[in-house]
Design a protein around this motif. Structure first.
Motif, mmCIF file in Angstrom:
data_model
loop_
_atom_site.group_PDB
_atom_site.id
_atom_site.type_symbol
_atom_site.label_atom_id
_atom_site.label_comp_id
_atom_site.label_asym_id
_atom_site.label_seq_id
_atom_site.Cartn_x
_atom_site.Cartn_y
_atom_site.Cartn_z
ATOM 1 N N ASP A 160 0.933 -1.162 -0.091
ATOM 2 C CA ASP A 160 -0.026 -0.123 -0.045
ATOM 3 C C ASP A 160 0.989 1.227 0.151
ATOM 4 N N GLY A 161 2.234 1.020 0.091
ATOM 5 C CA GLY A 161 3.160 2.367 0.243
ATOM 6 C C GLY A 161 3.083 3.198 1.397
ATOM 7 N N THR A 162 2.389 2.866 2.687
ATOM 8 C CA THR A 162 2.290 3.689 3.702
ATOM 9 C C THR A 162 3.854 3.941 4.139
ATOM 10 N N ASP A 163 3.531 4.617 5.191
ATOM 11 C CA ASP A 163 4.840 5.150 6.098
ATOM 12 C C ASP A 163 5.455 3.816 6.752
ATOM 13 N N LEU A 164 4.726 3.129 7.284
ATOM 14 C CA LEU A 164 5.160 1.845 7.952
ATOM 15 C C LEU A 164 5.671 0.955 6.959
ATOM 16 N N GLY A 165 5.096 0.832 5.895
ATOM 17 C CA GLY A 165 5.575 0.048 4.725
ATOM 18 C C GLY A 165 6.919 0.465 4.044
ATOM 19 N N LYS A 166 7.034 1.755 4.311
ATOM 20 C CA LYS A 166 8.517 2.280 3.773
ATOM 21 C C LYS A 166 9.518 2.114 4.807
ATOM 22 N N LEU A 167 8.850 1.821 6.226
ATOM 23 C CA LEU A 167 9.945 1.886 7.359
ATOM 24 C C LEU A 167 10.371 0.335 7.165
ATOM 25 N N ALA A 168 9.382 -0.462 7.107
ATOM 26 C CA ALA A 168 9.543 -1.859 7.104
ATOM 27 C C ALA A 168 10.312 -2.556 6.207
ATOM 28 N N LYS A 169 10.085 -2.148 4.769
ATOM 29 C CA LYS A 169 10.632 -2.883 3.467
ATOM 30 C C LYS A 169 12.115 -3.109 3.645
ATOM 31 N N PRO A 170 13.048 -2.158 3.852
ATOM 32 C CA PRO A 170 14.325 -2.484 3.817
ATOM 33 C C PRO A 170 14.716 -3.184 4.994
ATOM 34 N N LEU A 171 13.804 -3.324 6.116
ATOM 35 C CA LEU A 171 14.481 -4.356 7.097
ATOM 36 C C LEU A 171 14.092 -5.835 6.705
ATOM 37 N N ILE A 172 12.883 -5.866 6.450
ATOM 38 C CA ILE A 172 12.358 -7.219 5.576
ATOM 39 C C ILE A 172 13.156 -7.718 4.877
ATOM 40 N N ASP A 173 13.515 -6.960 3.682
ATOM 41 C CA ASP A 173 14.324 -7.434 2.602
ATOM 42 C C ASP A 173 15.799 -7.666 3.012
ATOM 43 N N ALA A 174 16.428 -7.300 4.203
ATOM 44 C CA ALA A 174 17.642 -7.436 4.785
ATOM 45 C C ALA A 174 17.544 -9.028 5.549
ATOM 46 N N ASP A 196 11.243 -11.497 -1.787
ATOM 47 C CA ASP A 196 12.428 -11.189 -1.547
ATOM 48 C C ASP A 196 13.233 -11.720 -0.526
ATOM 49 N N ASP A 197 12.673 -11.854 0.624
ATOM 50 C CA ASP A 197 13.336 -12.351 1.849
ATOM 51 C C ASP A 197 13.125 -13.937 1.753
ATOM 52 N N ASP A 198 12.751 -14.463 0.933
ATOM 53 C CA ASP A 198 12.864 -15.962 0.583
ATOM 54 C C ASP A 198 14.099 -16.373 -0.215
ATOM 55 N N LYS A 199 14.622 -15.417 -0.696
ATOM 56 C CA LYS A 199 15.779 -15.807 -1.379
ATOM 57 C C LYS A 199 16.889 -16.332 -0.665
ATOM 58 N N PRO A 200 17.695 -17.247 -1.176
ATOM 59 C CA PRO A 200 18.722 -18.021 -0.426
ATOM 60 C C PRO A 200 19.492 -17.204 0.405
ATOM 61 N N GLU A 201 20.203 -15.930 -0.177
ATOM 62 C CA GLU A 201 20.954 -15.454 0.507
ATOM 63 C C GLU A 201 20.211 -14.713 1.786
ATOM 64 N N LYS A 202 18.993 -14.541 1.760
ATOM 65 C CA LYS A 202 18.387 -13.820 2.755
ATOM 66 C C LYS A 202 17.860 -14.783 3.895
ATOM 67 N N ILE A 203 17.931 -16.161 3.839
ATOM 68 C CA ILE A 203 17.294 -16.967 4.550
ATOM 69 C C ILE A 203 18.253 -17.282 5.715
ATOM 70 N N VAL A 204 19.677 -17.264 5.463
ATOM 71 C CA VAL A 204 20.655 -17.489 6.584
ATOM 72 C C VAL A 204 20.380 -16.372 7.729
ATOM 73 N N GLU A 205 20.298 -15.057 7.281
ATOM 74 C CA GLU A 205 20.139 -13.943 7.947
ATOM 75 C C GLU A 205 18.674 -14.075 9.189
ATOM 76 N N ARG A 206 17.773 -14.565 8.245
ATOM 77 C CA ARG A 206 16.471 -14.784 8.857
ATOM 78 C C ARG A 206 16.514 -15.597 10.057
ATOM 79 N N TYR A 207 17.320 -16.696 9.889
ATOM 80 C CA TYR A 207 17.435 -17.954 10.536
ATOM 81 C C TYR A 207 18.364 -17.484 11.613
ATOM 82 N N LYS A 208 19.245 -16.761 11.581
ATOM 83 C CA LYS A 208 20.253 -16.356 12.429
ATOM 84 C C LYS A 208 19.352 -15.229 13.712
ATOM 85 N N GLN A 209 18.454 -14.373 12.987
ATOM 86 C CA GLN A 209 17.742 -13.564 13.856
ATOM 87 C C GLN A 209 16.764 -14.571 14.820
ATOM 88 N N TYR A 210 16.209 -15.456 14.001
ATOM 89 C CA TYR A 210 15.354 -16.350 14.907
ATOM 90 C C TYR A 210 16.141 -16.846 15.861
#
Ligand code: AMP
Length: 215
Positions: A41-55, A161-175
Protein backbone atom coordinates in the motif's frame (compact mmCIF):
# COMPACT_ATOMS: atom_id res chain seq x y z
CA UNK A 1 -8.65 -19.93 23.08
CA UNK A 2 -5.69 -17.65 22.32
CA UNK A 3 -2.69 -19.29 20.68
CA UNK A 4 0.76 -18.39 19.49
CA UNK A 5 2.43 -20.22 16.59
CA UNK A 6 6.14 -20.10 17.26
CA UNK A 7 8.93 -21.37 15.03
CA UNK A 8 11.62 -20.44 12.52
CA UNK A 9 10.77 -19.26 8.99
CA UNK A 10 9.19 -22.11 7.00
CA UNK A 11 8.34 -24.14 10.12
CA UNK A 12 4.81 -24.35 8.67
CA UNK A 13 3.17 -21.70 10.87
CA UNK A 14 1.01 -20.27 8.08
CA UNK A 15 -0.17 -23.69 6.88
CA UNK A 16 -1.02 -24.87 10.39
CA UNK A 17 -2.80 -21.55 11.07
CA UNK A 18 -5.15 -22.19 8.13
CA UNK A 19 -6.14 -25.61 9.47
CA UNK A 20 -6.60 -24.29 13.02
CA UNK A 21 -8.85 -21.57 11.57
CA UNK A 22 -10.91 -24.21 9.80
CA UNK A 23 -11.45 -26.29 12.95
CA UNK A 24 -11.52 -23.84 15.87
CA UNK A 25 -13.42 -20.63 16.60
CA UNK A 26 -10.45 -18.31 16.14
CA UNK A 27 -9.23 -15.43 13.97
CA UNK A 28 -5.72 -15.24 12.52
CA UNK A 29 -3.29 -12.37 12.87
CA UNK A 30 0.08 -12.35 11.09
CA UNK A 31 2.42 -9.39 11.55
CA UNK A 32 4.34 -10.53 8.44
CA UNK A 33 1.14 -10.31 6.32
CA UNK A 34 0.29 -6.90 7.83
CA UNK A 35 3.76 -5.56 7.10
CA UNK A 36 3.70 -6.89 3.52
CA UNK A 37 0.31 -5.21 3.01
CA UNK A 38 1.72 -1.92 4.35
CA UNK A 39 4.58 -2.24 1.82
CA UNK A 40 2.16 -3.00 -1.03
CA UNK A 41 0.00 0.00 0.00
CA UNK A 42 3.07 2.28 0.16
CA UNK A 43 2.28 3.53 3.69
CA UNK A 44 4.88 5.11 6.04
CA UNK A 45 4.96 1.85 7.96
CA UNK A 46 5.62 -0.02 4.72
CA UNK A 47 8.47 2.33 3.79
CA UNK A 48 10.08 1.81 7.18
CA UNK A 49 9.59 -1.97 7.15
CA UNK A 50 10.67 -2.77 3.57
CA UNK A 51 14.47 -2.41 3.89
CA UNK A 52 14.45 -4.35 7.17
CA UNK A 53 12.32 -7.19 5.81
CA UNK A 54 14.38 -7.32 2.61
CA UNK A 55 17.54 -7.63 4.71
CA UNK A 56 16.04 -10.46 6.81
CA UNK A 57 16.09 -8.27 9.96
CA UNK A 58 13.29 -7.75 12.47
CA UNK A 59 11.11 -4.63 12.49
CA UNK A 60 11.56 -2.74 15.83
CA UNK A 61 9.52 -4.00 18.79
CA UNK A 62 7.61 -0.75 19.44
CA UNK A 63 6.35 -0.73 15.84
CA UNK A 64 5.03 -4.30 15.76
CA UNK A 65 3.67 -3.96 19.30
CA UNK A 66 1.75 -0.88 18.13
CA UNK A 67 0.29 -2.77 15.15
CA UNK A 68 -0.91 -5.58 17.42
CA UNK A 69 -2.27 -3.15 20.02
CA UNK A 70 -4.37 -1.43 17.36
CA UNK A 71 -5.52 -4.75 15.88
CA UNK A 72 -6.52 -6.07 19.33
CA UNK A 73 -8.70 -3.03 19.99
CA UNK A 74 -10.87 -3.94 16.99
CA UNK A 75 -10.75 -7.75 17.48
CA UNK A 76 -14.03 -9.64 18.00
CA UNK A 77 -14.06 -10.37 21.78
CA UNK A 78 -16.14 -13.50 21.18
CA UNK A 79 -13.44 -15.26 19.16
CA UNK A 80 -10.07 -16.71 20.03
CA UNK A 81 -6.88 -15.52 18.33
CA UNK A 82 -4.03 -17.30 16.53
CA UNK A 83 -0.91 -15.12 16.62
CA UNK A 84 1.39 -16.05 13.71
CA UNK A 85 4.87 -14.49 13.60
CA UNK A 86 4.23 -12.43 16.74
CA UNK A 87 5.76 -12.24 19.29
CA UNK A 88 9.29 -12.66 17.94
CA UNK A 89 11.28 -11.23 20.87
CA UNK A 90 11.00 -11.43 24.65
CA UNK A 91 10.10 -7.70 24.73
CA UNK A 92 7.22 -8.39 22.32
CA UNK A 93 6.05 -11.34 24.45
CA UNK A 94 6.04 -9.18 27.59
CA UNK A 95 4.12 -6.45 25.75
CA UNK A 96 1.63 -9.03 24.47
CA UNK A 97 0.99 -10.40 27.98
CA UNK A 98 0.20 -6.87 29.12
CA UNK A 99 -1.97 -6.00 26.11
CA UNK A 100 -3.97 -9.21 26.52
CA UNK A 101 -4.41 -8.69 30.26
CA UNK A 102 -5.84 -5.24 29.48
CA UNK A 103 -8.59 -6.80 27.36
CA UNK A 104 -9.24 -9.70 29.74
CA UNK A 105 -7.45 -12.34 27.67
CA UNK A 106 -4.41 -14.56 28.14
CA UNK A 107 -2.33 -16.96 26.07
CA UNK A 108 -3.63 -20.52 26.49
CA UNK A 109 -1.03 -22.34 24.40
CA UNK A 110 2.17 -21.70 22.47
CA UNK A 111 2.56 -24.18 19.63
CA UNK A 112 6.32 -24.32 19.19
CA UNK A 113 6.99 -25.93 15.78
CA UNK A 114 10.55 -27.18 15.73
CA UNK A 115 12.59 -27.67 12.53
CA UNK A 116 16.33 -27.38 11.99
CA UNK A 117 18.24 -25.02 9.69
CA UNK A 118 18.62 -27.61 6.92
CA UNK A 119 14.84 -28.08 6.73
CA UNK A 120 14.31 -24.30 6.73
CA UNK A 121 16.71 -23.81 3.81
CA UNK A 122 15.19 -26.71 1.83
CA UNK A 123 11.61 -25.57 2.36
CA UNK A 124 12.19 -21.90 1.63
CA UNK A 125 14.09 -22.75 -1.55
CA UNK A 126 10.88 -24.21 -3.02
CA UNK A 127 8.44 -21.72 -1.54
CA UNK A 128 6.12 -19.65 -3.74
CA UNK A 129 3.79 -17.03 -2.30
CA UNK A 130 0.72 -15.19 -3.52
CA UNK A 131 1.38 -11.43 -3.44
CA UNK A 132 -2.38 -10.76 -3.23
CA UNK A 133 -3.72 -13.00 -0.46
CA UNK A 134 -0.56 -14.34 1.20
CA UNK A 135 -1.23 -18.03 0.36
CA UNK A 136 1.97 -20.09 0.45
CA UNK A 137 2.85 -23.08 -1.78
CA UNK A 138 5.85 -25.36 -2.15
CA UNK A 139 7.15 -26.68 -5.46
CA UNK A 140 7.10 -30.30 -4.27
CA UNK A 141 5.41 -30.48 -0.82
CA UNK A 142 2.36 -28.36 -1.58
CA UNK A 143 2.19 -27.37 -5.26
CA UNK A 144 -0.61 -25.14 -6.59
CA UNK A 145 -3.16 -26.81 -8.90
CA UNK A 146 -1.91 -24.72 -11.86
CA UNK A 147 1.85 -24.09 -11.85
CA UNK A 148 2.65 -20.48 -10.99
CA UNK A 149 -0.95 -19.49 -10.08
CA UNK A 150 -2.66 -19.04 -6.70
CA UNK A 151 -5.40 -21.66 -6.12
CA UNK A 152 -7.51 -19.15 -4.22
CA UNK A 153 -7.35 -15.99 -6.36
CA UNK A 154 -5.50 -16.95 -9.56
CA UNK A 155 -2.75 -14.30 -9.09
CA UNK A 156 0.79 -15.03 -10.38
CA UNK A 157 2.89 -16.55 -7.59
CA UNK A 158 6.23 -14.97 -6.65
CA UNK A 159 9.29 -15.86 -4.63
CA UNK A 160 9.34 -13.31 -1.78
CA UNK A 161 12.53 -11.20 -1.70
CA UNK A 162 13.20 -12.33 1.86
CA UNK A 163 12.80 -15.99 0.77
CA UNK A 164 15.82 -15.75 -1.56
CA UNK A 165 18.61 -18.11 -0.40
CA UNK A 166 21.01 -15.32 0.59
CA UNK A 167 18.39 -13.81 2.94
CA UNK A 168 17.33 -16.96 4.66
CA UNK A 169 20.62 -17.39 6.53
CA UNK A 170 20.13 -13.96 8.16
CA UNK A 171 16.48 -14.70 8.99
CA UNK A 172 17.45 -17.95 10.67
CA UNK A 173 20.20 -16.17 12.62
CA UNK A 174 17.67 -13.59 13.83
CA UNK A 175 15.38 -16.42 14.86
CA UNK A 176 18.11 -18.14 16.90
CA UNK A 177 19.22 -14.93 18.61
CA UNK A 178 15.93 -13.17 19.21
CA UNK A 179 13.01 -15.59 18.95
CA UNK A 180 14.39 -18.87 20.40
CA UNK A 181 14.49 -17.38 23.93
CA UNK A 182 10.68 -17.34 23.77
CA UNK A 183 10.72 -21.13 24.10
CA UNK A 184 12.08 -20.75 27.65
CA UNK A 185 9.81 -17.78 28.32
CA UNK A 186 6.65 -19.76 27.55
CA UNK A 187 7.94 -23.00 29.06
CA UNK A 188 8.28 -21.07 32.33
CA UNK A 189 4.68 -19.88 31.93
CA UNK A 190 3.53 -23.50 31.44
CA UNK A 191 1.94 -22.82 28.03
CA UNK A 192 4.55 -24.39 25.71
CA UNK A 193 3.45 -27.23 23.36
CA UNK A 194 6.60 -28.48 21.58
CA UNK A 195 5.79 -30.04 18.19
CA UNK A 196 8.18 -31.83 15.79
CA UNK A 197 7.68 -29.87 12.56
CA UNK A 198 9.91 -31.99 10.33
CA UNK A 199 7.12 -34.48 9.48
CA UNK A 200 4.54 -33.90 6.75
CA UNK A 201 2.09 -31.09 7.40
CA UNK A 202 -0.91 -33.38 8.04
CA UNK A 203 0.96 -35.36 10.69
CA UNK A 204 2.08 -32.13 12.35
CA UNK A 205 -1.49 -30.85 12.34
CA UNK A 206 -2.79 -34.12 13.84
CA UNK A 207 -0.49 -33.60 16.82
CA UNK A 208 -1.45 -29.93 17.19
CA UNK A 209 -5.16 -30.74 16.96
CA UNK A 210 -4.88 -33.44 19.62
CA UNK A 211 -2.93 -31.14 21.93
CA UNK A 212 -5.40 -28.26 21.49
CA UNK A 213 -8.38 -30.51 22.10
CA UNK A 214 -7.11 -31.15 25.64
CA UNK A 215 -7.05 -27.44 26.58
P1 AMP B 1 6.93 -13.62 8.37
O1 AMP B 1 5.99 -13.58 7.23
O2 AMP B 1 6.24 -13.84 9.71
O3 AMP B 1 8.08 -14.59 8.15
O4 AMP B 1 7.59 -12.17 8.50
C1 AMP B 1 8.35 -11.61 7.43
C2 AMP B 1 9.25 -10.51 7.97
O5 AMP B 1 8.45 -9.47 8.56
C3 AMP B 1 10.19 -10.94 9.08
O6 AMP B 1 11.39 -11.52 8.57
C4 AMP B 1 10.47 -9.60 9.77
O7 AMP B 1 11.36 -8.79 9.00
C5 AMP B 1 9.09 -8.93 9.72
N1 AMP B 1 8.29 -9.28 10.91
C6 AMP B 1 7.14 -10.01 10.93
N2 AMP B 1 6.68 -10.15 12.19
C7 AMP B 1 7.56 -9.49 12.99
C8 AMP B 1 7.66 -9.30 14.40
N3 AMP B 1 6.76 -9.82 15.23
N4 AMP B 1 8.71 -8.56 14.86
C9 AMP B 1 9.62 -8.03 14.03
N5 AMP B 1 9.60 -8.20 12.70
C10 AMP B 1 8.58 -8.92 12.16
Amino acid sequence: MNLILLGPPAAGKGTQAQWILRDFDVVHVSTGDMLRKAIADGTDLGKLAKPLIDAGKLVPDDIVNGIIQEWLRAADPGKGIVFDGFPRTVAQAQALDEMLANVGRKIDAVVSIQVNEQVVVERIGGRWSCPKDGAVYHATNCPPQVIGKCDRCGADLIQRDDDKPEKIVERYKQYLEKTMPLVDYYRAQGTLLPIDGTRDTQAVYGEIQAALATL
